[in-house]
Design a protein around this motif. Structure first.
Motif, PDB file in Angstrom:
ATOM      1  N   PHE A  32       0.789  -1.229   0.000  1.00 54.36           N
ATOM      2  CA  PHE A  32       0.000   0.000   0.000  1.00 54.36           C
ATOM      3  C   PHE A  32       0.826   1.286   0.000  1.00 54.36           C
ATOM      4  CE2 PHE A  32      -2.704  -3.315   1.657  1.00 54.36           C
ATOM      5  CZ  PHE A  32      -3.873  -3.106   0.954  1.00 54.36           C
ATOM      6  N   LEU A  33       2.099   1.229   0.347  1.00 55.27           N
ATOM      7  CA  LEU A  33       2.925   2.438   0.381  1.00 55.27           C
ATOM      8  C   LEU A  33       4.079   2.380  -0.614  1.00 55.27           C
ATOM      9  CD1 LEU A  33       3.623   5.136   1.759  1.00 55.27           C
ATOM     10  CD2 LEU A  33       4.932   3.831   3.444  1.00 55.27           C
ATOM     11  N   LEU A  34       4.741   1.242  -0.694  1.00 57.56           N
ATOM     12  CA  LEU A  34       5.938   1.125  -1.519  1.00 57.56           C
ATOM     13  C   LEU A  34       5.699   1.329  -3.016  1.00 57.56           C
ATOM     14  CD1 LEU A  34       8.974   0.584  -1.410  1.00 57.56           C
ATOM     15  CD2 LEU A  34       8.477  -1.866  -1.643  1.00 57.56           C
ATOM     16  N   PRO A  35       4.593   0.856  -3.623  1.00 56.23           N
ATOM     17  CA  PRO A  35       4.420   1.036  -5.073  1.00 56.23           C
ATOM     18  C   PRO A  35       4.548   2.488  -5.536  1.00 56.23           C
ATOM     19  CG  PRO A  35       2.863  -0.584  -4.277  1.00 56.23           C
ATOM     20  CD  PRO A  35       3.515   0.003  -3.059  1.00 56.23           C
ATOM     21  N   LYS A  36       3.885   3.420  -4.851  1.00 58.27           N
ATOM     22  CA  LYS A  36       3.980   4.829  -5.242  1.00 58.27           C
ATOM     23  C   LYS A  36       5.378   5.377  -4.991  1.00 58.27           C
ATOM     24  CE  LYS A  36      -0.904   5.997  -4.608  1.00 58.27           C
ATOM     25  NZ  LYS A  36      -1.885   6.824  -3.854  1.00 58.27           N
ATOM     26  N   LEU A  37       5.989   4.938  -3.904  1.00 57.83           N
ATOM     27  CA  LEU A  37       7.347   5.373  -3.577  1.00 57.83           C
ATOM     28  C   LEU A  37       8.325   4.928  -4.659  1.00 57.83           C
ATOM     29  CD1 LEU A  37       9.041   6.737  -1.303  1.00 57.83           C
ATOM     30  CD2 LEU A  37       9.370   4.445  -0.358  1.00 57.83           C
ATOM     31  N   LEU A  38       8.192   3.682  -5.103  1.00 56.63           N
ATOM     32  CA  LEU A  38       9.074   3.153  -6.145  1.00 56.63           C
ATOM     33  C   LEU A  38       8.835   3.836  -7.490  1.00 56.63           C
ATOM     34  CD1 LEU A  38       9.181  -0.684  -5.460  1.00 56.63           C
ATOM     35  CD2 LEU A  38      10.977   1.000  -5.042  1.00 56.63           C
ATOM     36  N   ALA A  39       7.586   4.114  -7.796  1.00 61.03           N
ATOM     37  CA  ALA A  39       7.282   4.780  -9.066  1.00 61.03           C
ATOM     38  C   ALA A  39       7.945   6.152  -9.124  1.00 61.03           C
ATOM     39  CB  ALA A  39       5.771   4.909  -9.240  1.00 61.03           C
ATOM     40  N   SER A  40       7.894   6.881  -8.020  1.00 61.69           N
ATOM     41  CA  SER A  40       8.537   8.186  -7.950  1.00 61.69           C
ATOM     42  C   SER A  40      10.051   8.055  -8.049  1.00 61.69           C
ATOM     43  CB  SER A  40       8.143   8.879  -6.637  1.00 61.69           C
ATOM     44  OG  SER A  40       8.838  10.089  -6.484  1.00 61.69           O
ATOM     45  N   TYR A  41      10.607   7.069  -7.351  1.00 62.80           N
ATOM     46  CA  TYR A  41      12.060   6.844  -7.370  1.00 62.80           C
ATOM     47  C   TYR A  41      12.532   6.480  -8.774  1.00 62.80           C
ATOM     48  CZ  TYR A  41      16.610   4.899  -6.021  1.00 62.80           C
ATOM     49  OH  TYR A  41      17.957   4.645  -5.915  1.00 62.80           O
ATOM     50  N   ALA A  42      11.775   5.631  -9.450  1.00 62.67           N
ATOM     51  CA  ALA A  42      12.161   5.191 -10.800  1.00 62.67           C
ATOM     52  C   ALA A  42      12.140   6.349 -11.795  1.00 62.67           C
ATOM     53  CB  ALA A  42      11.226   4.080 -11.269  1.00 62.67           C
ATOM     54  N   ARG A  43      11.209   7.272 -11.622  1.00 63.09           N
ATOM     55  CA  ARG A  43      11.169   8.438 -12.503  1.00 63.09           C
ATOM     56  C   ARG A  43      12.393   9.325 -12.304  1.00 63.09           C
ATOM     57  NH1 ARG A  43       5.563   8.313 -11.283  1.00 63.09           N
ATOM     58  NH2 ARG A  43       5.862   9.788  -9.562  1.00 63.09           N
ATOM     59  N   LEU A  44      12.825   9.448 -11.057  1.00 62.07           N
ATOM     60  CA  LEU A  44      13.981  10.288 -10.748  1.00 62.07           C
ATOM     61  C   LEU A  44      15.301   9.624 -11.120  1.00 62.07           C
ATOM     62  CD1 LEU A  44      12.875  11.651  -7.252  1.00 62.07           C
ATOM     63  CD2 LEU A  44      13.073  12.969  -9.362  1.00 62.07           C
ATOM     64  N   TYR A  45      15.375   8.295 -10.926  1.00 62.11           N
ATOM     65  CA  TYR A  45      16.642   7.588 -11.115  1.00 62.11           C
ATOM     66  C   TYR A  45      16.432   6.342 -11.990  1.00 62.11           C
ATOM     67  CZ  TYR A  45      17.321  10.524  -7.033  1.00 62.11           C
ATOM     68  OH  TYR A  45      17.341  11.600  -6.180  1.00 62.11           O
ATOM     69  N   PRO A  46      16.188   6.546 -13.264  1.00 61.20           N
ATOM     70  CA  PRO A  46      15.894   5.413 -14.153  1.00 61.20           C
ATOM     71  C   PRO A  46      17.076   4.468 -14.353  1.00 61.20           C
ATOM     72  CG  PRO A  46      16.180   7.445 -15.404  1.00 61.20           C
ATOM     73  CD  PRO A  46      16.131   7.837 -13.972  1.00 61.20           C
ATOM     74  N   GLY A  47      18.286   4.904 -13.979  1.00 58.39           N
ATOM     75  CA  GLY A  47      19.451   4.046 -14.152  1.00 58.39           C
ATOM     76  C   GLY A  47      19.656   3.036 -13.042  1.00 58.39           C
ATOM     77  N   VAL A  48      18.786   3.045 -12.037  1.00 60.89           N
ATOM     78  CA  VAL A  48      18.914   2.111 -10.913  1.00 60.89           C
ATOM     79  C   VAL A  48      17.979   0.927 -11.105  1.00 60.89           C
ATOM     80  CG1 VAL A  48      18.709   1.812  -8.411  1.00 60.89           C
ATOM     81  CG2 VAL A  48      19.523   3.994  -9.347  1.00 60.89           C
ATOM     82  N   GLU A  49      18.529  -0.269 -10.991  1.00 68.37           N
ATOM     83  CA  GLU A  49      17.716  -1.490 -11.052  1.00 68.37           C
ATOM     84  C   GLU A  49      17.304  -1.858  -9.635  1.00 68.37           C
ATOM     85  OE1 GLU A  49      18.124  -6.226 -12.204  1.00 68.37           O
ATOM     86  OE2 GLU A  49      19.576  -4.793 -13.005  1.00 68.37           O
ATOM     87  N   VAL A  50      16.019  -1.796  -9.354  1.00 70.56           N
ATOM     88  CA  VAL A  50      15.511  -2.029  -7.999  1.00 70.56           C
ATOM     89  C   VAL A  50      14.941  -3.442  -7.891  1.00 70.56           C
ATOM     90  CG1 VAL A  50      13.957  -1.225  -6.183  1.00 70.56           C
ATOM     91  CG2 VAL A  50      14.952   0.421  -7.792  1.00 70.56           C
ATOM     92  N   GLN A  51      15.389  -4.161  -6.874  1.00 71.03           N
ATOM     93  CA  GLN A  51      14.868  -5.498  -6.579  1.00 71.03           C
ATOM     94  C   GLN A  51      14.101  -5.418  -5.262  1.00 71.03           C
ATOM     95  OE1 GLN A  51      18.556  -7.685  -6.521  1.00 71.03           O
ATOM     96  NE2 GLN A  51      18.452  -8.133  -8.705  1.00 71.03           N
ATOM     97  N   VAL A  52      12.867  -5.889  -5.263  1.00 75.32           N
ATOM     98  CA  VAL A  52      11.993  -5.750  -4.100  1.00 75.32           C
ATOM     99  C   VAL A  52      11.635  -7.115  -3.532  1.00 75.32           C
ATOM    100  CG1 VAL A  52       9.755  -4.924  -3.276  1.00 75.32           C
ATOM    101  CG2 VAL A  52      11.031  -3.594  -4.978  1.00 75.32           C
ATOM    102  N   THR A  53      11.733  -7.224  -2.214  1.00 74.71           N
ATOM    103  CA  THR A  53      11.291  -8.421  -1.497  1.00 74.71           C
ATOM    104  C   THR A  53      10.210  -8.007  -0.502  1.00 74.71           C
ATOM    105  OG1 THR A  53      13.475  -9.450  -1.641  1.00 74.71           O
ATOM    106  CG2 THR A  53      11.976 -10.301   0.053  1.00 74.71           C
ATOM    107  N   VAL A  54       9.049  -8.661  -0.573  1.00 75.83           N
ATOM    108  CA  VAL A  54       7.960  -8.379   0.362  1.00 75.83           C
ATOM    109  C   VAL A  54       7.747  -9.612   1.238  1.00 75.83           C
ATOM    110  CG1 VAL A  54       5.511  -7.800   0.598  1.00 75.83           C
ATOM    111  CG2 VAL A  54       6.861  -6.778  -1.242  1.00 75.83           C
TER     112      VAL A  54
END
Length: 298
Positions: free
Chosen positions: A104-126
Motif C-alpha cells: 500500500f505504500l511502496l508502489p507509489k514510492l518506487l514509481a517516484s524513485y524510478a522516474r527520478l533515477y531510471p538508471g537504478v535497477e531495484v529489486q523488491v522483497t515483500v
C-alpha cells in the motif's frame, strides 16, 4: 576474462542450474553456456560438472568461485565510489518491505524513485516484518521498511511515518451498530490474526494484552487480504492498518469500530545493517523515505 563472464559463472554456481541462471540474468541459455566455455578455455580446465538435473563445481571451479566473488565485490565497491564521486545514481538497489507497506505504500514510492533515477535497477522483497529484519541483518537486503518494534541486533532503525490502525468488524456484527465502544466490549470475541512474525500480529497481541481481553477463538491467516476477507465474511474481528481497509470501509463490507479514549497507531521504520556501506542509489532512496516523514508531519 570479463566481469560479465564472472557474474554468469557465479550465478550458475550458486543456482546450480544453467536455465535458472539464464532467466535471472536475462540471457539465453546458449549465451550462458558460451560464457562458461570461454572461461574454461581461458583457464584450460573444466569448471563445472554438468548433469541433466544440476551442475556442480569442480575443484578448479571452487577456486574460481571464491576468487570471482571477491573480484565482483571489489568491482562493485569501486563502481559505487566512482559513482558517488561523480554524483551518478546508477547500479542496483535491494529493498525489502513488510506486507502492509509493500502493498500500500511502496508502489507509489518506487514509481517516484524510478522516474527520478531510471538508471537504478531495484529489486523488491515483500515479506512479514520478521523476514525483512532477518534479510537486512544478513546483508541480503540493503534497506527495509517495516512495522512495529525490532527484534534483532545489528540493525539501524529510524521512524519515518505513523500508521493508523482500526478495529474492523463485519457489517452485520452486533457491535457495528455502536458509534464507539470501550475496550471491555471486545471481551470473548473471535479474532482473525496475521501469522507470528507479522508487525500487524505483534500490534494485535500487544493490544489484547494491554486491554486484558479474553479471546474466544482465533483464526490465523498469512496475508492481510485473507484477514480482511475473513472478517467481511462474518467469521470474526481484526485490527488492521487503515490503508488496507479503505475500499472495504467505503463499500461497507467492513465497519470501523471506534474505541473510546483510544488512538490506535504504530510506527513504521526504515532499517539498514549497522556496518554496511551505502551507495548513492541507497542514499537517494533513504532521502525519499525521509521525505514521507516530513510530508506526514507537515
Amino acid at each position: 576474462m570479463s566481469i560479465e563472464q564472472l557474474k554468469v559463472f557465479v550465478t550458475v554456481a550458486e543456482l546450480q542450474h544453467f536455465s535458472r541462471a539464464a532467466e535471472l540474468l536475462h540471457l539465453s541459455q546458449p549465451g550462458v553456456s558460451m560464457h562458461i566455455r570461454s572461461l574454461e578455455n581461458e583457464f584450460g580446465t573444466k569448471l563445472l560438472h554438468r548433469s541433466s538435473k544440476r551442475v556442480k563445481l569442480t575443484e578448479a571451479g571452487e577456486i574460481l568461485y571464491r576468487q570471482a566473488k571477491a573480484i565482483l565485490q571489489q568491482y562493485e565497491t569501486a563502481k559505487h565510489e566512482i559513482d558517488r564521486l561523480n554524483q551518478v545514481v546508477s547500479g542496483s538497489l535491494s529493498v525489502g518491505a513488510s506486507f502492509t507497506i509493500g502493498e500500500f505504500l511502496l508502489p507509489k514510492l518506487l514509481a517516484s524513485y524510478a522516474r527520478l533515477y531510471p538508471g537504478v535497477e531495484v529489486q523488491v522483497t515483500v515479506g512479514n516484518t520478521d523476514e525483512i529484519e532477518r534479510l537486512v541483518q544478513a546483508h541480503e537486503l540493503e534497506v527495509g521498511l517495516v512495522e512495529g518494534e525490532l527484534q534483532r541486533s545489528g540493525i539501524r532503525s529510524e521512524t519515518f511515518m505513523e500508521d493508523e490502525m482500526i478495529v474492523a468488524v463485519p457489517a452485520g456484527h452486533p457491535l457495528a451498530a455502536y458509534r464507539e465502544v470501550t475496550p471491555e466490549a471486545l471481551q470473548d470475541q473471535v479474532w482473525i490474526f496475521r501469522e507470528v512474525g507479522s508487525g500487524t500480529r505483534a500490534y494485535n497481541d500487544r493490544l489484547i494484552r494491554e486491554w486484558g481481553l479474553r479471546v474466544q477463538r482465533a483464526y490465523v491467516l498469512s496475508s492481510t487480504q485473507g484477514v480482511k476477507e475473513t472478517v467481511a465474511a462474518g467469521l470474526g474481528i481484526a485490527v488492521l492498518s487503515r490503508w488496507t481497509v479503505g475500499r472495504m470501509l467505503a463499500t461497507e463490507e467492513l465497519k470501523e469500530l471506534r474505541i473510546r479514549g483510544q488512538r490506535l497507531t504504530r510506527l513504521l521504520s526504515l532499517i539498514q545493517g549497522e556496518e554496511r556501506a551505502g551507495t548513492l542509489a541507497l542514499d537517494r532512496f533513504v532521502q525519499q523515505v525521509r521525505g514521507l516523514r516530513t510530508a506526514s508531519s507537515g
